[in-house]
Design an enzyme around this catalytic site. Structure first.
Site, mmCIF file in Angstrom:
data_model
loop_
_atom_site.group_PDB
_atom_site.id
_atom_site.type_symbol
_atom_site.label_atom_id
_atom_site.label_comp_id
_atom_site.label_asym_id
_atom_site.label_seq_id
_atom_site.Cartn_x
_atom_site.Cartn_y
_atom_site.Cartn_z
ATOM 1 N N ASP A 1 -0.372 6.055 -3.170
ATOM 2 C CA ASP A 1 0.213 5.128 -2.208
ATOM 3 C C ASP A 1 1.472 5.705 -1.573
ATOM 4 O O ASP A 1 2.319 6.290 -2.249
ATOM 5 C CB ASP A 1 0.550 3.822 -2.954
ATOM 6 C CG ASP A 1 0.744 2.642 -2.031
ATOM 7 O OD1 ASP A 1 0.195 2.659 -0.917
ATOM 8 O OD2 ASP A 1 1.433 1.690 -2.444
ATOM 9 N N GLY B 1 2.085 -5.265 1.266
ATOM 10 C CA GLY B 1 3.088 -6.298 1.052
ATOM 11 C C GLY B 1 2.534 -7.674 0.770
ATOM 12 O O GLY B 1 3.139 -8.684 1.136
#
Length: 276
Positions: A74, A201
């Site tokens: 990531d 998010g």
């Protein structure tokens, strides 16, 4: 693991893990929910892990659980690190040059894509346009830069990627207030381009918000990081409240079980949103 991360049309969650125990909790929850899952490693976690052993563990444990569990690096801003992850068998890498000028972002994504798909390799490449606000590991963005449709169109025309993340008002870390999300940008991408869309998010987003995003055709992966870390913290705090840290009779495995249970329940609570 018979299918690729974006084969078919199913949506799945991705959870940022940091060790074998957190990975096991996520995969156990996925098995119980009957869902596939992505395990994401931040750059700092990737550097700290025994990488070959972790790759082997995820593969063997997922097979034992009867699920597909993919590994994604990531938010890497280091092309060399992304290539290393590909070489070690990570299923996907995110090359995040969203803080750079768009042409530099495009060039970097294309170089990583060429490597990830070259010489018989088959790792997937995720890219990002616009800057997602917040703090996640060593990724810090003080201000959110919402991607414009013109920037998105240029990026999608010129960059080669297997999945796309777009800043649409979402943020890493903790939301201090309900986010103002530009769903029109998500729909602009998903309607115009046949590239899987990744929501970053999602920690702290309401169930209704996540359901709304899941309802947009083309959204394929939803990332959870902070929520899982906080679940671990709650588990440890519960163990402390229950007296499991008392010197008399202290057993680390009992503390570990509390953290495991909290993480597993968090993952299950998210995966229940996938149930029709």
């Amino acid at each position: 693991m018979s299918e690729g991360m974006y084969d078919g049309k199913a949506i799945h969650f991705a959870f940022n893990v940091w060790d074998f125990s957190s990975a096991m909790a996520v995969m156990d929850a996925a098995h119980e929910a009957g869902q596939d899952v992505t395990l994401q490693t931040s750059v700092n976690v990737f550097k700290a892990l025994p990488k070959k052993e972790f790759r082997a563990f995820v593969k063997s444990y997922a097979k034992r659980m009867g699920i597909s569990a993919w590994l994604n690096l990531d938010h890497s801003r280091d092309e060399k690190l992304a290539r290393e992850a590909v070489g070690l068998g990570w299923d996907s890498v995110m090359i995040d040059m969203s803080s750079r000028p768009i042409d530099e972002n495009i060039d970097a994504v294309n170089r990583v894509y060429e490597y990830a798909h070259g010489d018989g390799r088959s790792a997937l490449v995720e890219a990002e346009i616009g800057a997602v606000q917040g703090v996640e590991e060593d990724i810090v963005s003080r201000e959110s830069k919402i991607a414009s449709k013109a920037e998105i169109d240029k990026f999608m025309r010129e960059a080669r990627m297997d999945a796309i993340a777009v800043a649409f008002g979402n943020a890493h870390g903790i939301y201090k207030a309900p986010p103002i999300l530009h769903y029109d940008l998500v729909e602009h991408v998903t309607r115009k381009y046949p590239v899987p869309f990744v929501v970053h998010g999602a920690s702290g987003m309401s169930d209704d918000t996540i359901r709304k995003l899941m309802g947009i055709k083309g959204v394929r992966k939803i990332n959870i990081s902070t929520d899982l870390k906080f679940a671990y913290r709650r588990g440890v705090m519960d163990a402390m409240d229950d007296g499991l840290f008392d010197e008399s009779g202290f057993q680390p495995i009992n503390v570990q079980r509390c953290a495991y249970d909290a993480m597993k329940e968090l993952v299950l609570s998210r995966m229940r949103l996938l149930e029709v």
